[in-house]
Design an enzyme around this catalytic site. Structure first.
Site, PDB file in Angstrom:
ATOM      1  CE  LYS A 144      -6.359  -0.307  11.402  1.00  0.00           C
ATOM      2  NZ  LYS A 144      -7.267  -0.985  10.469  1.00  0.00           N
ATOM      3  NE  ARG A 173      -3.622   0.024   2.718  1.00  0.00           N
ATOM      4  CZ  ARG A 173      -4.220  -0.325   3.866  1.00  0.00           C
ATOM      5  NH1 ARG A 173      -3.956   0.337   4.975  1.00  0.00           N
ATOM      6  NH2 ARG A 173      -5.079  -1.324   3.893  1.00  0.00           N
ATOM      7  CB  CYS A 230      -9.501  -8.953   2.873  1.00  0.00           C
ATOM      8  SG  CYS A 230      -9.535  -8.478   4.617  1.00  0.00           S
ATOM      9  CB  CYS A 266     -15.377  -8.602   7.912  1.00  0.00           C
ATOM     10  SG  CYS A 266     -14.115  -7.379   8.322  1.00  0.00           S
ATOM     11  CB  CYS A 297     -13.807  -3.366   1.678  1.00  0.00           C
ATOM     12  SG  CYS A 297     -14.531  -4.966   2.055  1.00  0.00           S
ATOM     13  CE  LYS A 320      -7.643   3.755   9.431  1.00  0.00           C
ATOM     14  NZ  LYS A 320      -8.662   2.873   8.842  1.00  0.00           N
ATOM     15  CB  CYS A 371     -12.224  -1.422   4.829  1.00  0.00           C
ATOM     16  SG  CYS A 371     -11.266  -2.329   6.053  1.00  0.00           S
ATOM     17  NE  ARG A 399      -2.469   2.105   9.667  1.00  0.00           N
ATOM     18  CZ  ARG A 399      -3.294   1.109   9.336  1.00  0.00           C
ATOM     19  NH1 ARG A 399      -4.077   1.213   8.286  1.00  0.00           N
ATOM     20  NH2 ARG A 399      -3.335   0.001  10.055  1.00  0.00           N
TER      21      ARG A 399
HETATM   22 FE1  SRM Z   1      -9.243  -1.412   6.480  1.00  0.00          FE
HETATM   23  C1  SRM Z   1      -7.967  -4.060   8.139  1.00  0.00           C
HETATM   24  C2  SRM Z   1      -8.398  -2.746   3.554  1.00  0.00           C
HETATM   25  C3  SRM Z   1      -9.814   1.582   5.000  1.00  0.00           C
HETATM   26  C4  SRM Z   1     -10.982  -0.386   9.243  1.00  0.00           C
HETATM   27  N1  SRM Z   1      -8.280  -3.092   5.955  1.00  0.00           N
HETATM   28  C5  SRM Z   1      -7.780  -4.037   6.781  1.00  0.00           C
HETATM   29  C6  SRM Z   1      -6.942  -5.057   6.012  1.00  0.00           C
HETATM   30  C7  SRM Z   1      -5.528  -4.582   6.025  1.00  0.00           C
HETATM   31  C8  SRM Z   1      -7.094  -6.523   6.449  1.00  0.00           C
HETATM   32  C9  SRM Z   1      -6.144  -7.054   7.474  1.00  0.00           C
HETATM   33  O1  SRM Z   1      -5.924  -6.433   8.523  1.00  0.00           O
HETATM   34  O2  SRM Z   1      -5.648  -8.158   7.237  1.00  0.00           O
HETATM   35  C10 SRM Z   1      -7.584  -4.906   4.601  1.00  0.00           C
HETATM   36  C11 SRM Z   1      -6.717  -5.281   3.406  1.00  0.00           C
HETATM   37  C12 SRM Z   1      -7.568  -6.014   2.404  1.00  0.00           C
HETATM   38  C13 SRM Z   1      -6.965  -6.169   1.072  1.00  0.00           C
HETATM   39  O3  SRM Z   1      -6.873  -7.322   0.584  1.00  0.00           O
HETATM   40  O4  SRM Z   1      -6.614  -5.202   0.432  1.00  0.00           O
HETATM   41  C14 SRM Z   1      -8.102  -3.494   4.680  1.00  0.00           C
HETATM   42  N2  SRM Z   1      -9.012  -0.687   4.646  1.00  0.00           N
HETATM   43  C15 SRM Z   1      -8.757  -1.433   3.540  1.00  0.00           C
HETATM   44  C16 SRM Z   1      -8.931  -0.618   2.267  1.00  0.00           C
HETATM   45  C17 SRM Z   1      -7.963  -1.018   1.167  1.00  0.00           C
HETATM   46  C18 SRM Z   1     -10.386  -0.751   1.819  1.00  0.00           C
HETATM   47  C19 SRM Z   1     -10.758  -0.100   0.523  1.00  0.00           C
HETATM   48  O5  SRM Z   1     -11.808  -0.485   0.009  1.00  0.00           O
HETATM   49  O6  SRM Z   1     -10.095   0.785   0.041  1.00  0.00           O
HETATM   50  C20 SRM Z   1      -8.717   0.802   2.851  1.00  0.00           C
HETATM   51  C21 SRM Z   1      -7.276   1.215   2.872  1.00  0.00           C
HETATM   52  C22 SRM Z   1      -7.144   2.657   3.258  1.00  0.00           C
HETATM   53  C23 SRM Z   1      -5.752   3.212   3.193  1.00  0.00           C
HETATM   54  O7  SRM Z   1      -5.291   3.564   2.099  1.00  0.00           O
HETATM   55  O8  SRM Z   1      -5.135   3.343   4.248  1.00  0.00           O
HETATM   56  C24 SRM Z   1      -9.209   0.591   4.280  1.00  0.00           C
HETATM   57  N3  SRM Z   1     -10.156   0.327   7.057  1.00  0.00           N
HETATM   58  C25 SRM Z   1     -10.389   1.397   6.248  1.00  0.00           C
HETATM   59  C26 SRM Z   1     -11.348   2.267   6.855  1.00  0.00           C
HETATM   60  C27 SRM Z   1     -11.919   3.551   6.241  1.00  0.00           C
HETATM   61  C28 SRM Z   1     -11.113   4.764   6.583  1.00  0.00           C
HETATM   62  O9  SRM Z   1     -10.063   4.658   7.224  1.00  0.00           O
HETATM   63  O10 SRM Z   1     -11.527   5.850   6.203  1.00  0.00           O
HETATM   64  C29 SRM Z   1     -11.698   1.690   8.073  1.00  0.00           C
HETATM   65  C30 SRM Z   1     -12.773   2.218   9.066  1.00  0.00           C
HETATM   66  C31 SRM Z   1     -12.346   3.418   9.808  1.00  0.00           C
HETATM   67  C32 SRM Z   1     -11.611   3.045  11.057  1.00  0.00           C
HETATM   68  O11 SRM Z   1     -10.430   2.709  10.973  1.00  0.00           O
HETATM   69  O12 SRM Z   1     -12.234   3.030  12.111  1.00  0.00           O
HETATM   70  C33 SRM Z   1     -10.933   0.483   8.183  1.00  0.00           C
HETATM   71  N4  SRM Z   1      -9.407  -2.078   8.384  1.00  0.00           N
HETATM   72  C34 SRM Z   1     -10.220  -1.549   9.347  1.00  0.00           C
HETATM   73  C35 SRM Z   1     -10.169  -2.389  10.512  1.00  0.00           C
HETATM   74  C36 SRM Z   1     -10.939  -2.164  11.830  1.00  0.00           C
HETATM   75  C37 SRM Z   1     -10.220  -1.242  12.740  1.00  0.00           C
HETATM   76  C38 SRM Z   1     -10.897  -1.131  14.082  1.00  0.00           C
HETATM   77  O13 SRM Z   1     -10.781  -0.092  14.708  1.00  0.00           O
HETATM   78  O14 SRM Z   1     -11.508  -2.096  14.540  1.00  0.00           O
HETATM   79  C39 SRM Z   1      -9.300  -3.456  10.187  1.00  0.00           C
HETATM   80  C40 SRM Z   1      -8.923  -4.634  11.080  1.00  0.00           C
HETATM   81  C41 SRM Z   1      -7.899  -4.292  12.106  1.00  0.00           C
HETATM   82  O15 SRM Z   1      -7.317  -3.211  12.123  1.00  0.00           O
HETATM   83  O16 SRM Z   1      -7.680  -5.161  12.949  1.00  0.00           O
HETATM   84  C42 SRM Z   1      -8.851  -3.236   8.842  1.00  0.00           C
HETATM   85 FE1  SF4 Z   2     -11.215  -6.970   4.790  1.00  0.00          FE
HETATM   86 FE2  SF4 Z   2     -13.224  -6.495   6.408  1.00  0.00          FE
HETATM   87 FE3  SF4 Z   2     -11.730  -4.479   5.557  1.00  0.00          FE
HETATM   88 FE4  SF4 Z   2     -13.343  -5.656   3.886  1.00  0.00          FE
HETATM   89  S1  SF4 Z   2     -13.977  -4.529   5.721  1.00  0.00           S
HETATM   90  S2  SF4 Z   2     -11.180  -5.160   3.484  1.00  0.00           S
HETATM   91  S3  SF4 Z   2     -13.320  -7.744   4.560  1.00  0.00           S
HETATM   92  S4  SF4 Z   2     -11.048  -6.099   6.845  1.00  0.00           S
END
Ligand code: SRM
Ligand code: SF4
Length: 623
Positions: free
Chosen positions: A262, A114, A489, A528, A483, A264, A532, A183
């Site tokens: 993390k 990324r 993922c 899930c 997502c 943000k 994201c 981030r």
């Molecule tokens: Fe996310 C984890 C993809 C934005 C909340 N996110 C992941 C992981 C890295 C899975 C993992 O931990 O193994 C995913 C990678 C999947 C893949 O195959 O690419 C993933 N997140 C993404 C992306 C690529 C989704 C997308 O459709 O674009 C976004 C990457 C953003 C970036 O460039 O940095 C992405 N993730 C978000 C957002 C939205 C935002 O930040 O505006 C959220 C919700 C906001 C927040 O953080 O509260 C988000 N991602 C999570 C979480 C839950 C965090 C939590 O507080 O519980 C996880 C899981 C974790 O961290 O344990 C996670």
């Molecule tokens: Fe993976 Fe869940 Fe984030 Fe979708 S919402 S990219 S399934 S961690």
């Protein structure tokens, strides 16, 4: 319920070596897979519990500012990194993944890389370099993320170094794109249409720079320091490794253990909430007074991740705590990061985001602690323009008489398919016109700083590559997001990116039948509950529950200032549109003047909506 199946193409064939994953499997529209046809069982949510989280804390501390054994791991012949390496890699912007379309016993590892792209701004060369890397080392696709970054999928271990070096060569980094650090910093994406936009961008870039980790580990592992290492004798290598082990703390802000989780940050232009500012740990709403940037209203404690059936985890909108003048932006934001560093929960990763600290302490105590550290009180919030989610698609004029064109990218996946050669088309356009490139929080791409005279030629190129102009797309599709989920993922419980287009196909028909096709309706799907694609602030949120079932959330507000709520749980994929149909019908019939769908759902309430669905469940709807 309708028995109409959601249909799409089959997942594609295995990739040509040595890539992992494939352009069609990833991001390709996919048929609804009934549980018995799935190759993988449901994954656990994968979020770490107390035991594992202390493990991550231990790994961070023992990791000597993100070094660990990454260099050694990188040199060994294994296809993957060990558990410690896997955790530390995240801070370097890399996730170790498996192709979940394949059987579990096929332990083929691949990596997601990324790029951290503050405010989503790229030069033409930086875009083209990513395009090339996707073909050379990735699965042939680019993925615009919901935080304005780019992801490459399917990179194998032996190509990681060349990939990161190439990204470094174009003056970008993957450092801190993932991991327990601040981030990628988000910002409203549109090019200057007001003089203060440039000032806001400058301040946000300075903030992003100030909060970058300072460790040399990234250089040592991925960049030039390796050349030095390779030229050393065995004894000198051992000495060099020991020196590295003794490295004292290089991180004045983060310390040896970095943050508990993390973190943000995102900022808006006045009136624009495309970044979903309320979902950020720190949200900054620009305040313009007398045509100049006065500072930012400060929101703290947003975050969306939750776990199904665990009410102690929940999405939370940021709380408005004050106003920060421009000159104090870095100081105040760093102080907030430091509070989370010192007091965030390091024993349970499910409870480690700053939103939980704020709720456990109460907002007053949090603000008191911030003011104590700063040595002064925060100013009260200032009056701000009402916010709304803007897409910025199609042609628009910038301030400087130049133009920009916004291309809608379904679910952020830039790839070539039979009908639409989006990747090749964007490459040709960027090569031909050398525009600025901006990635949007809605997963779209803006081509900026174009001469008005090229507009017809650019339109022709879009046509030639089969790329739809935004005017040809429905609002439901343009405002939708998903997502990646399966197959990359590791946390996905259900499909997302590959099935949402088919759900929208059906929904478009219903909306059209009801004359609602012009409504601004945001539909966001995730595989899930981690959130994201920010589903909990959408009009309609679809959150993967298990296999083909989704939790259906209704009632978000289009300006991102209200969370939606759970309307129906465990809805089969095929039933999503049939369940929505009577609700849409009631909305058309009973809405108040100008009322938007999410607002209608929130006003009527889930109980009444439930009654409506039951009433029309087995009936043809009156027209
Ligand atoms: Fe996310 C984890 C993809 C934005 C909340 N996110 C992941 C992981 C890295 C899975 C993992 O931990 O193994 C995913 C990678 C999947 C893949 O195959 O690419 C993933 N997140 C993404 C992306 C690529 C989704 C997308 O459709 O674009 C976004 C990457 C953003 C970036 O460039 O940095 C992405 N993730 C978000 C957002 C939205 C935002 O930040 O505006 C959220 C919700 C906001 C927040 O953080 O509260 C988000 N991602 C999570 C979480 C839950 C965090 C939590 O507080 O519980 C996880 C899981 C974790 O961290 O344990 C996670
Ligand atoms: Fe993976 Fe869940 Fe984030 Fe979708 S919402 S990219 S399934 S961690």
């Amino acid at each position: 319920m309708s028995s109409k199946k959601i249909k799409t193409g089959k997942p594609a064939l295995p990739p040509p070596a040595p890539r992992r994953g494939n352009a069609q499997g990833v991001g390709q529209r996919k048929a609804y897979l009934s549980p018995d046809k799935r190759k993988d069982g449901p994954a656990s949510n994968g979020q770490a519990g107390a035991k594992r989280s202390s493990g991550v804390e231990h790994i961070k501390i023992a990791g000597r500012n993100l070094r660990g054994n990454l260099l050694e791991n990188l040199r060994d012949s294994a296809e993957c990194f060990d558990e410690t390496g896997k955790q530390l890699l995240k801070f370097h912007g890399i996730y170790q993944q498996r192709d979940r379309d394949k059987k579990k016993r096929d332990k083929e590892y691949m990596f997601m890389v990324r790029s951290r792209i503050p405010a989503g701004r790229l030069t033409a060369d930086q875009y083209l370099a990513h395009d090339l890397l996707a073909d050379r080392y990735g699965n042939g696709t680019l993925r615009i993320t919901t935080r304005q970054g780019i992801q490459l999928h399917g990179v194998i271990k032996t190509h990681l170094k060349d990939t990161l070096r190439a990204i470094n060569d174009i003056l970008l980094t993957t450092l801190a794109a993932c991991g327990d650090v601040v981030r990628n910093t988000m910002l409203s994406p549109a090019p200057a249409t007001h003089p203060v936009h440039e000032a806001i961008e400058r301040e946000v870039n300075r903030l992003a720079e100030a909060l970058l980790p300072r460790t040399r580990a990234y250089h040592e592992v991925w960049l030039d320091d390796d050349k030095v290492y390779n030229s050393l004798s065995e004894t000198a290598r051992e000495r060099a490794l020991n020196d590295r082990r003794e490295t004292t703390n290089e991180e004045p802000l983060y310390g040896r253990a970095y943050l508990p989780r993390k973190f943000k940050i995102g900022a808006t232009y006045p009136g624009d909430n495309s970044i979903d500012v309320y979902s950020q740990d720190v949200g900054l709403v620009a305040i313009v007074e007398n045509e100049t940037l006065a500072g930012f209203n400060l929101l703290a404690g947003g975050g969306l991740g939750m776990t199904h059936k665990k009410p102690q985890t929940y999405p939370r909108l940021g709380s408005l705590i004050g106003f920060v003048p421009v000159l104090k932006l870095i100081e105040v934001t760093s102080a907030i990061v430091a509070i989370q560093r010192d007091h965030g929960d390091r024993t349970d990763r499910r409870h480690a985001r700053m939103k939980y600290l704020i709720d456990d302490w109460g907002l007053d105590r949090f603000v008191r602690e911030l003011e104590r550290r700063l040595g002064y009180s925060l100013e009260p919030p200032r009056s701000a323009e009402p916010l709304q989610n803007n897409l910025y698609l199609g042609w628009r004029k910038q301030l400087n008489e130049r133009w920009f064109f916004g291309v809608s990218v379904e679910n952020g996946r830039i790839m070539d398919t039979d009908g639409v050669r989006l990747k090749a088309g964007l490459k040709a356009i960027v090569e031909r016109f050398r525009p600025g490139v901006r990635l949007t929080p809605n997963q779209d791409i803006l081509l900026t700083d174009l001469d008005g005279a090229v507009r017809a030629e650019l339109n022709d190129l879009l046509d030639a590559y089969g790329i739809a102009s935004p005017a040809e797309l429905s609002n439901a599709r343009k405002y939708s997001m998903a997502c990646p989920a399966l197959p990359t993922c590791g946390l996905a419980l259900s499909e997302s990116e590959r099935v949402l287009p088919s759900v929208i196909d059906l929904l478009e028909k219903e909306l059209e039948n009801m004359g609602l096709q012009d409504e601004r309706l945001s539909i966001r799907m995730t595989g899930c509950p981690n959130g994201c694609a920010r589903p909990y602030v959408a009009d309609i949120g679809l959150v993967g529950r298990s296999l083909d079932r989704y939790a259906l959330f209704l009632g978000g507000r289009s300006d991102g200032t209200r969370l939606n709520s759970l309307f129906k749980d465990l809805v089969p994929l095929d039933d999503i549109v049939p369940v929505l149909r009577p609700v849409l019908y009631a909305f058309r019939k009973d809405r108040q003047a100008g009322e938007q769908f999410g607002n209608y759902c929130a006003r009527v309430g889930n109980e009444e909506l439930d009654r409506i669905v039951e009433k029309y469940r087995s009936h043809a709807l009156p027209t």
